[in-house]
Design an enzyme around this catalytic site. Structure first.
Site, PDB file in Angstrom:
ATOM      1  N   ASN A   1      -1.339   1.101   5.976  1.00 60.67           N
ATOM      2  CA  ASN A   1      -0.514   0.104   5.296  1.00 60.67           C
ATOM      3  C   ASN A   1      -0.100  -0.910   6.352  1.00 60.67           C
ATOM      4  O   ASN A   1       0.431  -0.526   7.386  1.00 60.67           O
ATOM      5  CB  ASN A   1       0.732   0.784   4.707  1.00 60.67           C
ATOM      6  CG  ASN A   1       1.700  -0.220   4.078  1.00 60.67           C
ATOM      7  OD1 ASN A   1       1.337  -1.354   3.801  1.00 60.67           O
ATOM      8  ND2 ASN A   1       2.927   0.225   3.859  1.00 60.67           N
ATOM      9  N   GLY A   2      -0.373  -2.183   6.124  1.00 61.23           N
ATOM     10  CA  GLY A   2       0.029  -3.205   7.095  1.00 61.23           C
ATOM     11  C   GLY A   2      -1.124  -4.103   7.459  1.00 61.23           C
ATOM     12  O   GLY A   2      -2.117  -4.201   6.743  1.00 61.23           O
TER      13      GLY A   2
ATOM     14  N   LYS B   1      24.875 -11.236 -14.978  1.00 62.82           N
ATOM     15  CA  LYS B   1      23.491 -11.395 -14.528  1.00 62.82           C
ATOM     16  C   LYS B   1      22.854 -12.619 -15.159  1.00 62.82           C
ATOM     17  O   LYS B   1      22.090 -13.332 -14.515  1.00 62.82           O
ATOM     18  CB  LYS B   1      22.700 -10.122 -14.873  1.00 62.82           C
ATOM     19  CG  LYS B   1      21.260 -10.118 -14.381  1.00 62.82           C
ATOM     20  CD  LYS B   1      21.183 -10.033 -12.867  1.00 62.82           C
ATOM     21  CE  LYS B   1      19.797 -10.179 -12.315  1.00 62.82           C
ATOM     22  NZ  LYS B   1      19.815 -10.633 -10.904  1.00 62.82           N
TER      23      LYS B   1
ATOM     24  N   ARG C   1       4.871   0.304  -5.970  1.00 57.26           N
ATOM     25  CA  ARG C   1       4.688  -0.592  -4.824  1.00 57.26           C
ATOM     26  C   ARG C   1       3.642  -1.670  -5.122  1.00 57.26           C
ATOM     27  O   ARG C   1       3.557  -2.662  -4.408  1.00 57.26           O
ATOM     28  CB  ARG C   1       4.255   0.218  -3.590  1.00 57.26           C
ATOM     29  CG  ARG C   1       5.305   1.223  -3.147  1.00 57.26           C
ATOM     30  CD  ARG C   1       4.734   2.179  -2.127  1.00 57.26           C
ATOM     31  NE  ARG C   1       4.546   1.574  -0.827  1.00 57.26           N
ATOM     32  CZ  ARG C   1       5.457   1.524   0.135  1.00 57.26           C
ATOM     33  NH1 ARG C   1       6.647   2.037  -0.090  1.00 57.26           N
ATOM     34  NH2 ARG C   1       5.199   0.978   1.291  1.00 57.26           N
TER      35      ARG C   1
ATOM     36  N   TRP D   1      -3.105  -2.610  -1.633  1.00 57.84           N
ATOM     37  CA  TRP D   1      -2.874  -3.980  -2.088  1.00 57.84           C
ATOM     38  C   TRP D   1      -3.619  -4.880  -1.104  1.00 57.84           C
ATOM     39  O   TRP D   1      -3.321  -4.900   0.079  1.00 57.84           O
ATOM     40  CB  TRP D   1      -1.387  -4.319  -2.114  1.00 57.84           C
ATOM     41  CG  TRP D   1      -1.174  -5.697  -2.648  1.00 57.84           C
ATOM     42  CD1 TRP D   1      -1.213  -6.078  -3.955  1.00 57.84           C
ATOM     43  CD2 TRP D   1      -0.958  -6.890  -1.901  1.00 57.84           C
ATOM     44  NE1 TRP D   1      -1.019  -7.435  -4.055  1.00 57.84           N
ATOM     45  CE2 TRP D   1      -0.866  -7.961  -2.816  1.00 57.84           C
ATOM     46  CE3 TRP D   1      -0.836  -7.167  -0.540  1.00 57.84           C
ATOM     47  CZ2 TRP D   1      -0.654  -9.278  -2.429  1.00 57.84           C
ATOM     48  CZ3 TRP D   1      -0.638  -8.482  -0.154  1.00 57.84           C
ATOM     49  CH2 TRP D   1      -0.540  -9.512  -1.092  1.00 57.84           C
TER      50      TRP D   1
ATOM     51  N   LYS E   1      25.699 -15.000  -0.928  1.00 57.96           N
ATOM     52  CA  LYS E   1      25.634 -13.541  -1.033  1.00 57.96           C
ATOM     53  C   LYS E   1      26.938 -12.920  -0.545  1.00 57.96           C
ATOM     54  O   LYS E   1      27.455 -11.969  -1.132  1.00 57.96           O
ATOM     55  CB  LYS E   1      24.458 -12.983  -0.204  1.00 57.96           C
ATOM     56  CG  LYS E   1      23.110 -13.153  -0.874  1.00 57.96           C
ATOM     57  CD  LYS E   1      22.943 -12.174  -2.029  1.00 57.96           C
ATOM     58  CE  LYS E   1      22.023 -12.665  -3.110  1.00 57.96           C
ATOM     59  NZ  LYS E   1      22.466 -13.799  -3.926  1.00 57.96           N
TER      60      LYS E   1
ATOM     61  N   GLU F   1      29.746 -13.582  -3.164  1.00 58.73           N
ATOM     62  CA  GLU F   1      29.719 -12.859  -4.441  1.00 58.73           C
ATOM     63  C   GLU F   1      29.804 -11.344  -4.274  1.00 58.73           C
ATOM     64  O   GLU F   1      30.272 -10.655  -5.159  1.00 58.73           O
ATOM     65  CB  GLU F   1      28.537 -13.279  -5.320  1.00 58.73           C
ATOM     66  CG  GLU F   1      27.180 -13.066  -4.761  1.00 58.73           C
ATOM     67  CD  GLU F   1      26.080 -13.578  -5.708  1.00 58.73           C
ATOM     68  OE1 GLU F   1      26.328 -13.821  -6.888  1.00 58.73           O
ATOM     69  OE2 GLU F   1      24.949 -13.721  -5.225  1.00 58.73           O
TER      70      GLU F   1
ATOM     71  N   HIS G   1      30.505 -32.935  12.149  1.00 63.09           N
ATOM     72  CA  HIS G   1      31.112 -33.806  11.137  1.00 63.09           C
ATOM     73  C   HIS G   1      32.209 -33.097  10.337  1.00 63.09           C
ATOM     74  O   HIS G   1      32.482 -33.473   9.210  1.00 63.09           O
ATOM     75  CB  HIS G   1      30.023 -34.355  10.214  1.00 63.09           C
ATOM     76  CG  HIS G   1      28.950 -35.071  10.978  1.00 63.09           C
ATOM     77  ND1 HIS G   1      29.131 -36.316  11.502  1.00 63.09           N
ATOM     78  CD2 HIS G   1      27.721 -34.666  11.359  1.00 63.09           C
ATOM     79  CE1 HIS G   1      28.037 -36.686  12.158  1.00 63.09           C
ATOM     80  NE2 HIS G   1      27.168 -35.697  12.093  1.00 63.09           N
TER      81      HIS G   1
ATOM     82  N   GLU H   1      22.168 -19.535   0.999  1.00 68.51           N
ATOM     83  CA  GLU H   1      22.023 -18.280   0.256  1.00 68.51           C
ATOM     84  C   GLU H   1      22.828 -17.156   0.923  1.00 68.51           C
ATOM     85  O   GLU H   1      23.442 -16.341   0.245  1.00 68.51           O
ATOM     86  CB  GLU H   1      20.530 -17.924   0.145  1.00 68.51           C
ATOM     87  CG  GLU H   1      20.203 -16.555  -0.438  1.00 68.51           C
ATOM     88  CD  GLU H   1      20.669 -16.357  -1.881  1.00 68.51           C
ATOM     89  OE1 GLU H   1      21.250 -17.277  -2.471  1.00 68.51           O
ATOM     90  OE2 GLU H   1      20.473 -15.237  -2.401  1.00 68.51           O
TER      91      GLU H   1
ATOM     92  N   CYS I   1       0.830  -1.205   0.000  1.00 67.54           N
ATOM     93  CA  CYS I   1       0.000   0.000   0.000  1.00 67.54           C
ATOM     94  C   CYS I   1       0.867   1.259   0.000  1.00 67.54           C
ATOM     95  O   CYS I   1       1.939   1.288   0.598  1.00 67.54           O
ATOM     96  CB  CYS I   1      -0.869   0.036   1.238  1.00 67.54           C
ATOM     97  SG  CYS I   1      -1.815  -1.465   1.445  1.00 67.54           S
TER      98      CYS I   1
HETATM   99  O1  M6R Z   1      18.739 -16.402 -13.830  1.00 69.36           O
HETATM  100  P1  M6R Z   1      18.933 -17.576 -12.944  1.00 69.36           P
HETATM  101  O2  M6R Z   1      18.035 -17.560 -11.738  1.00 69.36           O
HETATM  102  O3  M6R Z   1      18.843 -18.881 -13.658  1.00 69.36           O
HETATM  103  O4  M6R Z   1      20.421 -17.462 -12.418  1.00 69.36           O
HETATM  104  C1  M6R Z   1      20.988 -18.458 -11.647  1.00 69.36           C
HETATM  105  C2  M6R Z   1      22.291 -17.989 -11.040  1.00 69.36           C
HETATM  106  O5  M6R Z   1      23.208 -17.648 -12.036  1.00 69.36           O
HETATM  107  C3  M6R Z   1      22.086 -16.799 -10.108  1.00 69.36           C
HETATM  108  O6  M6R Z   1      21.142 -17.069  -9.118  1.00 69.36           O
HETATM  109  C4  M6R Z   1      23.407 -16.397  -9.468  1.00 69.36           C
HETATM  110  O7  M6R Z   1      23.803 -17.368  -8.546  1.00 69.36           O
HETATM  111  C5  M6R Z   1      23.293 -15.021  -8.818  1.00 69.36           C
HETATM  112  N1  M6R Z   1      24.497 -14.302  -9.005  1.00 69.36           N
HETATM  113  C6  M6R Z   1      22.990 -15.103  -7.346  1.00 69.36           C
HETATM  114  O8  M6R Z   1      22.998 -13.889  -6.733  1.00 69.36           O
END
Ligand code: M6R
Length: 613
Positions: free
Chosen positions: A102-103, A608, A27, A78, A490, A493, A509, A486, A2
């Site tokens: 909103n909420g 990307k 939004r 929304w 993050k 990378e 282990h 994940e 919202c």
């Molecule tokens: O476009 P996709 O979701 O298929 O991409 C998969 C990976 O290349 C992507 O998730 C990559 O690991 C990113 N850099 C993660 O942040």
């Protein structure tokens, strides 16, 4: 989510509010409305105009309307409680008192019962209207909107940002929040209250951010902010100087940060097409696969790369638990070369933000060749994977520019939750009652995400400690395990730091040998069925001199006691927890990378869209 705009000033409130709402369109919304004062001074009344659909519908209705007052509020909604419709659109008005919200008000059922017992009648299905009733009841006694808000606040539980006006005080707006954002722009002869600085920036660059548990009183062009205990707060006025580049990034320093903050909306958009708000059930529309086909499935493979693969791992936990179908997850580059055995009645789900990842596309083609039914979960429509799969569900996140995937990840988690619920109900494993409770939890999620993101600054401070470690071991159990994976990705990378994601039960282990005061353990440890075991793992690490940062639910004293740093999440169901926990791990990595001076949007050596092997 919202959008809110409130205005007092010399300009025509209708124009400023509608222009502000337009700026907040990103939004996501399904209806809109305004409440503006009209009539001769001394006898002004609130006139409300609302419309279902896009802002153009509201603007059409407003063309023939004029307002003589200087005060008004507006909203893009929304839907959470109550279907998208004009009667459920905001503002909600009760006896000359109008508000936008909103909420989610969590205790709305108790409030509704109490108000009904006093003879109140309701004009909408929303939780927001109930707050308008409470304020209207309070203002009859206090004769002052600010005091009415002070009286009503202790009755509300949940996440909210609310702006209210009362026709007996034609120059007063009162705004208060717990979770979702509110910011107030201070112009020459005007004040604009909004859920986002974007709605303000074309009028003034002087803004004050309202914090949780504060009440802002706008009286004419004067702004005072109080704590809920009634103490005046000295607020800092900030000057927003956005460059053209920042305007493109909505004022955020990087696309990635913008995209992290867009996640509540991304998740809302991912869910919106598939939730029937009346029946509180999941209806996977335009799936491209028939119910008959889905009923026959007795095995699922989920195949993807990188962040999308970690979403797949979360999907395995959810689908197996809700639908009782065996799920295998595969990294696409492994799947395509390992000679997978695909029995009859197998569904292969491929997940890809870009829809063009070479390995995932090859895995999809192989799955089809081996006779599997296929389903894609993509963000980019008409991409190769989207086109080639038999069925499809969209992430609906909007464009993701930052190379590090963020909003596509949480949207995928949301979509997989809905898919699990859908299969569970189809196979008689999830009762209508349990489905409706799960849908309620999912509907509350975007507002809960906003309240986590409101602590961005706090996560930034925690991140500064992280950067001095030799490495970070991210840990989690159950559906928190993929969040650990994940989180580690993050950090690798973005910050180029060594990090590993581990199932916490694996600690003994091997990874335990790594523990010393230069290795940080980051445990994703919400209050769920695995909590006690994760806590024991932390105690073992602590006993060996390990440094610990934990992510838990609420104000958890036991977790705090065992941790050097503690990051808290709102209380949520097991299925919602991983989506909330994704936010701090993303923000930690972002802030470490930023502090180290890395190119956050385009980390070195990464692309990307990985369209080659
Ligand atoms: O476009 P996709 O979701 O298929 O991409 C998969 C990976 O290349 C992507 O998730 C990559 O690991 C990113 N850099 C993660 O942040």
């Amino acid at each position: 989510m919202c959008g809110i705009v409130g205005y007092f000033g010399q300009k025509n409130p209708k124009d400023v509010i509608v222009a502000g709402l337009k700026r907040l369109e990103y939004r996501g919304y399904d209806s809109a409305g305004v409440a503006i004062l009209d009539g001769p001074l001394g006898d002004q009344h609130i006139k409300v105009v609302r419309a279902q659909g896009k802002l153009a519908e509201l603007s059409k209705k407003l063309e023939t309307e004029s307002f003589s007052g200087r005060l008004g509020i507006g909203h893009t909604r929304w839907a959470t409680h109550g279907v998208p419709s004009e009667r459920n659109a905001h503002p909600h008005t009760v006896d000359g008192l109008s508000l936008v919200h909103n909420g989610i008000i969590e205790n709305y059922q108790d409030i509704k019962k109490e108000l009904a017992s006093e003879g109140a009648t309701f004009n909408s299905d929303t939780d927001s209207e109930l707050v308008a009733h409470l304020l209207s009841r309070a203002v009859r006694e206090t004769k002052d909107l600010f005091k009415a808000v002070e009286n009503v606040l202790p009755l509300l539980r949940g996440a909210y940002a609310i702006v209210a006006m009362w026709e007996k005080q034609p120059d007063v707006l009162v705004a208060f929040k717990n979770g979702p954002p509110l910011v107030i722009g201070l112009g020459e002869k005007e004040v604009i209250v909004a859920s986002d600085v974007q709605a303000i920036i074309s009028y003034t660059n002087k803004v004050v951010y309202i914090d949780d548990h504060e009440i802002a009183l706008v009286k004419g062009t004067d702004l005072k902010v109080f704590t809920t205990a009634g103490h005046l707060v000295k607020k800092e006025t900030q000057t927003i100087n956005w460059s053209a580049d920042q305007v493109e990034k909505a004022g955020f320093k990087h696309f990635m940060l913008k995209e992290i903050h867009e996640q509540p909306r991304a998740v809302a958009s991912a869910m919106a097409p598939h939730i029937n708000l009346e029946t509180k059930s999941v209806e996977l529309k335009d799936l491209g696969l028939t119910t008959e086909q889905l009923k026959k499935i007795d095995r699922i493979f989920i195949v993807a790369c990188g962040t999308s693969y970690y979403a797949a791992v979360a999907g395995k936990y959810v689908i197996e638990k809700l639908a009782h179908i065996p799920v295998e997850t595969d990294i696409a580059s492994e799947f395509r070369y390992r000679g997978p055995v695909i029995p009859p009645n197998t569904l292969v789900v491929t997940i890809s933000q870009s829809g063009e990842t070479a390995d995932t596309l090859a895995a999809l083609r192989l799955a089809k060749k081996l006779g599997a039914l296929t389903l894609s979960i993509c963000n980019v429509r008409a991409s190769s994977i989207d086109r080639e799969a038999n069925g499809r569900i969209y992430m609906n996140s909007g464009p993701e520019i930052g190379v590090a995937s963020t909003k596509a990840f949480v949207s995928t988690l949301a979509v997989l939750n809905l898919f699990g619920m859908f299969l569970g109900s189809l196979r008689g494993r999830l009762s209508a009652q349990d489905q409706s409770a799960a849908v309620e939890n999912m509907l509350a999620l975007p507002a809960q995400m906003e309240s986590v993101l409101a602590y961005d600054k706090f996560f930034g401070e925690a991140a500064m400690k992280l950067k001095d470690y030799r490495g970070v071991l991210f840990m989690g159990r159950g559906v928190s395990y993929p969040i650990a994976l994940e989180g580690a990705l993050k950090l690798k990378e973005l910050a180029y730091m060594h990090a590993e994601g581990y199932a916490a039960g694996e600690m003994k282990h091997g990874p335990l040998a790594l523990i010393d005061d230069r290795m940080l353990i980051l445990m994703v440890c919400p209050s769920d069925e695995h909590y006690e075991k994760s806590l024991s793992n932390l105690e073992e690490a602590r006993a060996r001199g390990g440094k610990i940062m934990s992510i838990g639910t609420g104000d958890n004293a036991a977790l705090k006691a065992v941790s050097d740093d503690y990051l808290s999440l709102p209380d949520a169901s097991w299925m919602v927890n991983p989506i909330l926990a994704a936010l701090p791990v993303q923000l930690l990595a972002y802030h470490v990378a930023e502090a180290l001076g890395h190119d956050v949007d385009q980390p070195r050596n990464l692309a990307k869209s990985v369209t080659v092997e």
